[in-house]
Design an enzyme around this catalytic site. Structure first.
Site, short mmCIF file in Angstrom:
data_model
loop_
_atom_site.label_atom_id
_atom_site.label_comp_id
_atom_site.label_asym_id
_atom_site.label_seq_id
_atom_site.Cartn_x
_atom_site.Cartn_y
_atom_site.Cartn_z
N LYS A 23 0.84 -1.35 -0.13
CA LYS A 23 0.12 -0.18 -0.03
C LYS A 23 0.95 1.21 0.01
O LYS A 23 0.58 2.22 -0.74
CB LYS A 23 -1.05 -0.03 1.26
CG LYS A 23 -1.51 1.42 1.40
CD LYS A 23 -2.26 1.50 2.91
CE LYS A 23 -1.31 1.65 3.86
NZ LYS A 23 -1.14 3.15 4.27
N CYS A 119 -3.37 12.87 13.63
CA CYS A 119 -4.47 11.64 13.22
C CYS A 119 -4.30 10.69 14.60
O CYS A 119 -3.49 11.10 15.57
CB CYS A 119 -3.76 10.69 11.98
SG CYS A 119 -2.60 9.79 12.50
N ASP A 307 5.41 0.47 11.85
CA ASP A 307 4.05 -0.31 11.29
C ASP A 307 3.93 -1.81 11.72
O ASP A 307 2.88 -2.49 11.54
CB ASP A 307 3.98 -0.04 9.87
CG ASP A 307 3.63 1.26 9.37
OD1 ASP A 307 3.35 2.05 10.21
OD2 ASP A 307 3.58 1.59 8.18
C1 UD1 Z 1 4.94 6.98 6.37
C2 UD1 Z 1 3.92 5.49 6.28
C3 UD1 Z 1 3.31 5.16 7.53
C4 UD1 Z 1 4.67 4.76 8.67
C5 UD1 Z 1 5.45 5.94 8.63
C6 UD1 Z 1 7.00 5.67 9.34
C7 UD1 Z 1 3.22 6.26 4.15
C8 UD1 Z 1 1.64 6.23 3.09
N1 UD1 Z 1 3.02 5.97 5.47
O1 UD1 Z 1 4.26 7.73 7.00
O2 UD1 Z 1 2.76 3.94 7.20
O3 UD1 Z 1 3.86 4.63 9.99
O4 UD1 Z 1 5.96 6.56 7.13
O5 UD1 Z 1 7.52 4.59 8.92
O6 UD1 Z 1 4.21 5.72 3.37
N2 UD1 Z 1 7.42 14.49 10.70
C9 UD1 Z 1 7.35 15.92 11.05
N3 UD1 Z 1 7.33 16.40 10.28
C10 UD1 Z 1 7.06 16.35 8.66
C11 UD1 Z 1 7.07 14.70 8.41
C12 UD1 Z 1 7.21 14.15 9.48
O7 UD1 Z 1 7.55 16.17 12.09
O8 UD1 Z 1 7.01 17.29 7.89
C13 UD1 Z 1 7.36 13.57 11.65
C14 UD1 Z 1 6.25 12.45 11.96
O9 UD1 Z 1 5.25 13.17 12.83
C15 UD1 Z 1 6.77 11.35 12.67
C16 UD1 Z 1 8.05 11.13 11.84
O10 UD1 Z 1 8.51 12.47 11.27
O11 UD1 Z 1 6.98 11.72 14.01
C17 UD1 Z 1 8.10 10.15 10.66
O12 UD1 Z 1 7.08 10.48 10.00
P1 UD1 Z 1 7.09 10.04 8.25
O13 UD1 Z 1 8.01 9.31 8.06
O14 UD1 Z 1 6.79 11.49 7.44
O15 UD1 Z 1 5.50 9.34 8.33
P2 UD1 Z 1 4.78 9.45 7.11
O16 UD1 Z 1 5.61 9.45 6.00
O17 UD1 Z 1 3.30 10.40 7.36
#
Ligand code: UD1
Length: 420
Positions: A23, A119, A307
């Site tokens: 996914k 979320c 995950d």
């Molecule tokens: C993706 C995955 C999700 C997985 C996560 C971590 C997808 C669609 N989803 O989510 O299933 O659990 O990676 O492996 O691929 N953060 C910030 N600022 C930002 C972006 C992120 O502070 O601009 C923080 C987040 O809050 C979190 C951490 O960085 O604490 C990692 O998040 P991130 O890797 O961005 O997760 P997603 O890409 O949303």
């Protein structure tokens, strides 16, 4: 209509299960389809709710597609895409719709995407995505809830991510494929799904170096062409079925998996005493009646995936002793704990660490799914709890697992879907 799973526990799982496409790979790949003015063909696409939401968003933008669900193949025609708004109704269903920002900005020099909120598992800001877009030359403002990005021209720049972000890295890669000159992304995420996106983009004609490393170099090109790409197997779904086999003391062959994407997870499952036979695309799991307690902590790839944290906790409920499970990625990812306690689990929370005392017998009860992976952990617990477990609000699970209960049923689980 809300639905629930009704599970009768204590059945040993046996047989073969075929893992679907990832996914988390399919979503950025679908977003990337609008980078080409022709389209894209994707194979091995899982038919899950999040994919359907992304297709809905693409439809709003003017994409035409044909999803052959029996073959898991999507053909996308992106020749008449327009950069219209991606509204709240899409973003509230799926945060990953922010993945459209990068491609819209790259192809149309503007993106109007509703700003995501927090979320269930954490605040999940997108500040790192936005800062990087700005570095490439985009102006950013929020108006009436929409994140508006605009530019006259994107120019390559040096981008350093303070924190590893998976969708942030993907968004910036997609934003920079046409940017003038060279973009360097340091501290890039190296998750297999990021690599899959890069491999697809390269086939489409993008110029990306350093794929699979924390340092990516992207040289802007003029256009991308239509190609066909096969989505990698879903490592999280594979991990979930490995735990399902282990906790039921079953014998299951997990097919269509890439074991190298699961190294850290497999090593911990082996430490727990589960017998694993790892072949090229197949993992054979033989459960055991004694599970050892094993500590884990989540971290970006190649570390233990967040995950799979909730699912691994269920394995530890069967362990002969105490284990520590530390969540380092999301600040609120222990919502399954209270539900597992309802089934009889002995778990205490200390900040971002769950202290799990294994060995308590679990008995079936009504539990509530709160997010995608937490829902999977509740089903896993139901598989070995005595009596009947009802997992409510399984729409969370449907977001990311293809035919979950059918696959479990084929392995001998007593699980059915009912209206709530
Ligand atoms: C993706 C995955 C999700 C997985 C996560 C971590 C997808 C669609 N989803 O989510 O299933 O659990 O990676 O492996 O691929 N953060 C910030 N600022 C930002 C972006 C992120 O502070 O601009 C923080 C987040 O809050 C979190 C951490 O960085 O604490 C990692 O998040 P991130 O890797 O961005 O997760 P997603 O890409 O949303």
């Amino acid at each position: 209509m809300l639905e629930k799973f009704v599970i009768k526990g204590c059945k040993r799982l046996k047989g073969k299960v075929r893992i679907s496409g990832a996914k988390n790979s399919a979503l950025p790949l679908l977003a990337a389809s609008i980078l080409s003015d022709e389209g894209l063909i994707l194979e091995n696409v899982p038919d899950v709710a999040d994919v359907r939401t992304m297709l809905k968003a693409l439809e709003l933008l003017g994409v035409k597609y044909n999803f052959d669900r029996d073959k898991n193949r999507i053909e996308i025609d992106s020749s008449s895409v327009k950069p219209v708004e991606i509204p709240y109704d899409i973003i509230r269903r799926m945060r990953a719709s922010v993945l459209l920002m990068g491609p819209l900005l790259a192809r149309f020099k503007k993106a109007y995407v509703y700003t995501p909120g927090g979320c269930a598992i954490g605040a999940r800001p997108i500040d790192l995505h936005i800062e990087a877009f700005k570095k490439l030359g985009a102006d950013y403002k929020v108006k009436e809830g929409y994140s508006i990005l605009k530019t006259k021209k994107l120019k390559g720049n040096f981008i350093y991510f303070d924190k590893v972000t998976v969708t942030g890295t993907e968004n910036v890669i997609m934003a920079s494929v046409f940017a003038e000159g060279e973009t360097v992304i340091e501290n890039a995420a190296i998750e297999p799904e990021v690599v899959d996106l890069c491999n697809c983009l390269v086939k489409m004609g993008a110029n990306i170096e350093g794929i699979g490393t924390k340092s990516l170099k992207i040289e802007g090109v003029k256009r991308l062409k239509k190609i066909s790409h096969k989505v990698i197997p879903d490592r999280i779904e594979a991990g979930t079925f490995i735990i399902a086999a282990a906790v039921t003391n079953g014998k299951v062959e997990i097919e269509n998996v890439n074991p190298s994407h699961l190294d850290s997870f497999l090593s911990k499952v082996k430490d727990a005493g589960v017998n694993l036979e790892v072949k090229e695309n197949v993992i054979l799991v033989k459960g055991t009646s004694t599970i050892n307690p094993v500590d884990i902590e989540t971290s970006p790839y190649p570390g233990f995936p967040t995950d799979l944290q909730a699912q691994f906790m269920v394995l530890m409920l069967k362990a002969d002793g105490v284990s520590h499970i530390k969540e380092n990625i999301f600040e609120n990812r222990f919502q399954h704990v209270q539900e597992l306690i309802r089934l009889g689990a002995d778990i205490k929370l200390d900040g971002n660490t769950a202290i799990v005392k294994g060995g308590n017998p679990l008995t079936g009860a009504d539990v509530m799914a709160t997010d995608l992976r937490a829902s999977a952990s509740l089903v896993l617990a139901g598989l070995f709890a005595k009596g009947v477990t009802k997992v409510h609000r399984i729409y969370h699970l449907d977001r990311g697992y293809e035919s979950f209960e059918e696959k479990l049923k084929k392995l001998g689980a007593a699980i059915k879907r009912e209206g709530d």
